[in-house]
Design a protein around this motif. Structure first.
Motif, PDB file in Angstrom:
ATOM      1  N   SER A   1       0.896  -1.131   0.128  1.00 29.07           N
ATOM      2  CA  SER A   1       0.532  -0.204   0.139  1.00 29.07           C
ATOM      3  C   SER A   1       1.068   1.197  -0.289  1.00 29.07           C
TER       4      SER A   1
ATOM      5  N   LYS B   1      -9.664   6.103  -3.639  1.00 28.64           N
ATOM      6  CA  LYS B   1      -9.861   4.704  -2.020  1.00 28.64           C
ATOM      7  C   LYS B   1     -10.920   3.887  -1.989  1.00 28.64           C
TER       8      LYS B   1
ATOM      9  N   VAL C   1     -10.729  -1.159  -3.223  1.00 30.66           N
ATOM     10  CA  VAL C   1      -9.096  -1.601  -2.862  1.00 30.66           C
ATOM     11  C   VAL C   1      -9.022  -2.937  -3.849  1.00 30.66           C
TER      12      VAL C   1
ATOM     13  N   GLU D   1      -8.082  -7.291   2.423  1.00 30.94           N
ATOM     14  CA  GLU D   1      -8.638  -6.392   1.475  1.00 30.94           C
ATOM     15  C   GLU D   1      -6.852  -5.452   1.688  1.00 30.94           C
TER      16      GLU D   1
ATOM     17  N   PRO E   1      -5.670  -1.476   0.289  1.00 33.37           N
ATOM     18  CA  PRO E   1      -5.386  -0.606   0.153  1.00 33.37           C
ATOM     19  C   PRO E   1      -4.417   0.298  -0.577  1.00 33.37           C
TER      20      PRO E   1
END
Ligand code: MG
Ligand code: MG
Length: 255
Positions: free
Chosen positions: A152, A168, A171, A184, A186
């Protein structure tokens, strides 16, 4: 399948099947690319994608997924993701993101690319370039011992250093016998600083989405099409990547 903190750990056989699924997605995206030109419609791409799925004996993964009606997500210009194929003609200067998933022998492939339609503006070219570079900066961090959020962070830093905004709302994700698995992923570091340690056998769909303006999206009345709130251009690149003892292995790359 073994799990670590709720994340499935794949063995070599399972990674082999995931590679086959993802290679088919890559082959189909390459075929579609040849058809992308001013005057073509994304519905023509959809039809070709369906023919190729039949040819490769794979099931389109998105069609019917939570009610999504098509094989491809075709997202033009300010559409970030989840656009529907349409009969509208592409124009020179458009950018088109195609996201495609398949199911093959119980495992999923998932990859996306943004393509230029004819000549595009330098700004659009820069956005595509930076998003693709960010994907590869993220992939580079997908190695055992690293934290998930190092992926990330690499993506976020690259966007910021080039003045691109990170969408945002969407993801990346684990992928395997389901299209979307834990964790997840991001495209920015969330406020809690550590994610989870990466382990050999994790398989991640890494998918930065950047825009030239707003980081906010609005969902159209079709309940799917996600546009940037200010109408700015956006790009999306995605690869499915296995974490191996030797580092990242891009399952959806033909190279
Ligand atoms: Mg995808
Ligand atoms: Mg994905």
């Amino acid at each position: 399948m073994k799990k670590f903190r709720g994340i499935f750990i794949k063995n070599d056989y399972e990674i082999g099947l995931l590679r086959e699924a993802n290679q088919i997605v890559a082959l189909i995206l390459d075929e579609l690319e040849k058809l992308i030109k001013p005057g073509a419609s994304t519905m023509e791409l959809e039809e070709t994608a369906n023919e190729l799925c039949a040819h490769y004996k794979v099931k389109p993964a998105f069609k019917g997924y939570q009610g999504f009606p098509y094989t491809l997500c075709c997202s033009v210009n300010d559409v970030v993701v989840h656009g529907f194929p349409t009969l509208e003609r592409l124009k020179a200067g458009d950018i088109l993101s195609i996201d495609m998933g398949v199911q093959y022998r119980g495992f999923f492939g998932d990859s996306a690319k943004t393509f230029a339609v004819g000549e595009i503006s330098p700004e659009a070219r820069m956005l595509m370039q930076v998003t693709l570079e960010a994907l590869h900066k993220g992939i580079e961090q997908a190695r055992p011992g690293n934290d998930l959020y190092e992926i990330s962070a690499a993506i976020e830093n690259h966007a910021k250093s080039h003045g691109c905004s990170i969408i945002k709302r969407f993801v990346g994700h684990g992928i395997g016998a389901s299209l979307h698995e834990k964790p997840e992923l991001p495209n920015f570091v969330p406020s809690r600083m550590s994610g989870t340690p990466l382990k050999k056998g994790m398989v991640l769909a890494i998918e930065p989405m950047f825009s030239l303006g707003s980081d906010q999206v609005q969902i159209m009345p079709d309940n799917w099409t996600a546009r940037t709130k200010d109408g700015s251009l956006s790009a999306h690149f995605e690869h499915t990547v296995a974490v191996t003892k030797d580092g990242p292995d891009i399952l959806s790359s033909l190279e």
